[in-house]
Design a protein around this motif. Structure first.
Motif, PDB file in Angstrom:
ATOM      1  N   MET A   6       0.824  -1.212   0.000  1.00 33.88           N
ATOM      2  CA  MET A   6       0.000   0.000   0.000  1.00 33.88           C
ATOM      3  C   MET A   6       0.860   1.264   0.000  1.00 33.88           C
ATOM      4  N   GLY A   7       2.026   1.162  -0.631  1.00 29.51           N
ATOM      5  CA  GLY A   7       2.922   2.302  -0.760  1.00 29.51           C
ATOM      6  C   GLY A   7       2.815   2.974  -2.110  1.00 29.51           C
ATOM      7  N   ALA A   8       1.794   2.576  -2.884  1.00 25.25           N
ATOM      8  CA  ALA A   8       1.596   3.190  -4.199  1.00 25.25           C
ATOM      9  C   ALA A   8       0.105   3.208  -4.516  1.00 25.25           C
ATOM     10  N   LEU A   9      -0.272   4.164  -5.339  1.00 24.91           N
ATOM     11  CA  LEU A   9      -1.646   4.268  -5.836  1.00 24.91           C
ATOM     12  C   LEU A   9      -1.538   4.449  -7.342  1.00 24.91           C
ATOM     13  N   THR A  10      -2.197   3.605  -8.077  1.00 26.23           N
ATOM     14  CA  THR A  10      -2.101   3.576  -9.546  1.00 26.23           C
ATOM     15  C   THR A  10      -0.650   3.597 -10.010  1.00 26.23           C
ATOM     16  N   GLY A  11       0.192   2.854  -9.278  1.00 26.31           N
ATOM     17  CA  GLY A  11       1.589   2.726  -9.659  1.00 26.31           C
ATOM     18  C   GLY A  11       2.481   3.878  -9.256  1.00 26.31           C
ATOM     19  N   ARG A  12       1.917   4.881  -8.583  1.00 25.95           N
ATOM     20  CA  ARG A  12       2.722   6.030  -8.169  1.00 25.95           C
ATOM     21  C   ARG A  12       2.856   6.056  -6.655  1.00 25.95           C
ATOM     22  N   PRO A  13       4.044   6.463  -6.153  1.00 26.12           N
ATOM     23  CA  PRO A  13       4.333   6.346  -4.728  1.00 26.12           C
ATOM     24  C   PRO A  13       3.470   7.240  -3.831  1.00 26.12           C
ATOM     25  N   VAL A  14       3.231   6.706  -2.655  1.00 30.77           N
ATOM     26  CA  VAL A  14       2.451   7.373  -1.611  1.00 30.77           C
ATOM     27  C   VAL A  14       3.371   7.598  -0.417  1.00 30.77           C
ATOM     28  N   MET A  15       3.101   8.659   0.338  1.00 28.91           N
ATOM     29  CA  MET A  15       3.827   8.940   1.581  1.00 28.91           C
ATOM     30  C   MET A  15       2.801   9.066   2.694  1.00 28.91           C
ATOM     31  N   LEU A  16       3.245   8.956   3.922  1.00 32.13           N
ATOM     32  CA  LEU A  16       2.391   9.227   5.072  1.00 32.13           C
ATOM     33  C   LEU A  16       2.781  10.585   5.639  1.00 32.13           C
ATOM     34  N   VAL A  17       1.779  11.380   5.962  1.00 31.19           N
ATOM     35  CA  VAL A  17       2.014  12.698   6.540  1.00 31.19           C
ATOM     36  C   VAL A  17       1.346  12.732   7.907  1.00 31.19           C
TER      37      VAL A  17
END
Length: 151
Positions: free
Chosen positions: A37-48
Motif C-alpha cells: 500500500m505504498g503506491a496508488l495507480t503505480g505512483r508512490p504514496v507517503m504518510l504525513v
C-alpha cells in the motif's frame, strides 16, 4: 466554471470511501514501511503526520509522494472536490509535520505557496501525479499547495 464539477452527493460518497481506506492504508504502510500500500495507480504514496487544528492530536494520512528539493510538496486536492480536505486546516494551524516515505522519515515545515509560486511548482506536482490537473479543472477553488521544507 469548473469542468465536470463534483456534486455534493459524489463528495459525500468520496469521503465515506476515503476515510476507512486511508486508515487501512496508514496501518499497512507503517507495518510494511510502504512495501504494501505504498503506491496508488503505480505512483508512490507517503504518510504525513500532522497535529489536528482542533483536537491537538496527531493525525496521519496517506498522500501522493511529490519530492521537491530537500522535502516534498503536498496538494490539498481531495480529488477536485468543492471543498478543501479537513486536514488543510491542520497545516494552517500547525505547519510542523513528519513525512514518511517508505522507511525514511523527515521533519518538515509546510508552507502554503502563493499563486506565483504555485505556477512554478504545479508542473512538478503534475509530473508526479497527472490527475492533479484534472482535479484543478474539476473545481472552482484554487487547490492549496504546500511546499514542505526541513525544519
Amino acid at each position: 466554471m469548473a469542468e465536470n464539477p463534483m456534486t455534493e452527493k459524489e463528495f459525500k460518497t468520496l469521503r465515506r470511501v476515503i476515510k476507512p481506506f486511508s486508515r487501512l492504508n496508514v496501518f499497512v504502510y507503517k507495518l510494511t514501511d510502504g512495501r504494501i500500500m505504498g503506491a496508488l495507480t503505480g505512483r508512490p504514496v507517503m504518510l504525513v503526520t500532522m497535529t489536528g487544528a482542533k483536537s491537538g492530536k496527531p493525525r496521519t494520512i496517506p498522500l501522493m509522494y511529490v519530492p521537491y528539493k530537500d522535502g516534498v510538496i503536498i496538494v490539498a486536492s481531495q480529488g477536485g472536490a468543492p471543498k478543501s480536505p479537513v486536514w488543510n486546516n491542520n497545516l494552517i494551524a500547525n505547519p510542523d509535520i513528519v513525512v514518511q516515505y517508505k522507511s525514511q522519515k523527515m521533519n518538515l515545515r509546510a508552507r502554503r505557496v502563493d499563486d506565483a509560486e504555485k505556477a512554478v511548482v504545479w508542473p512538478v506536482c503534475v509530473e508526479h501525479y497527472h490527475e492533479y490537473d484534472d482535479y484543478q479543472k474539476r473545481t472552482d477553488r484554487n487547490i492549496p499547495v504546500y511546499v514542505c521544507e526541513p525544519r
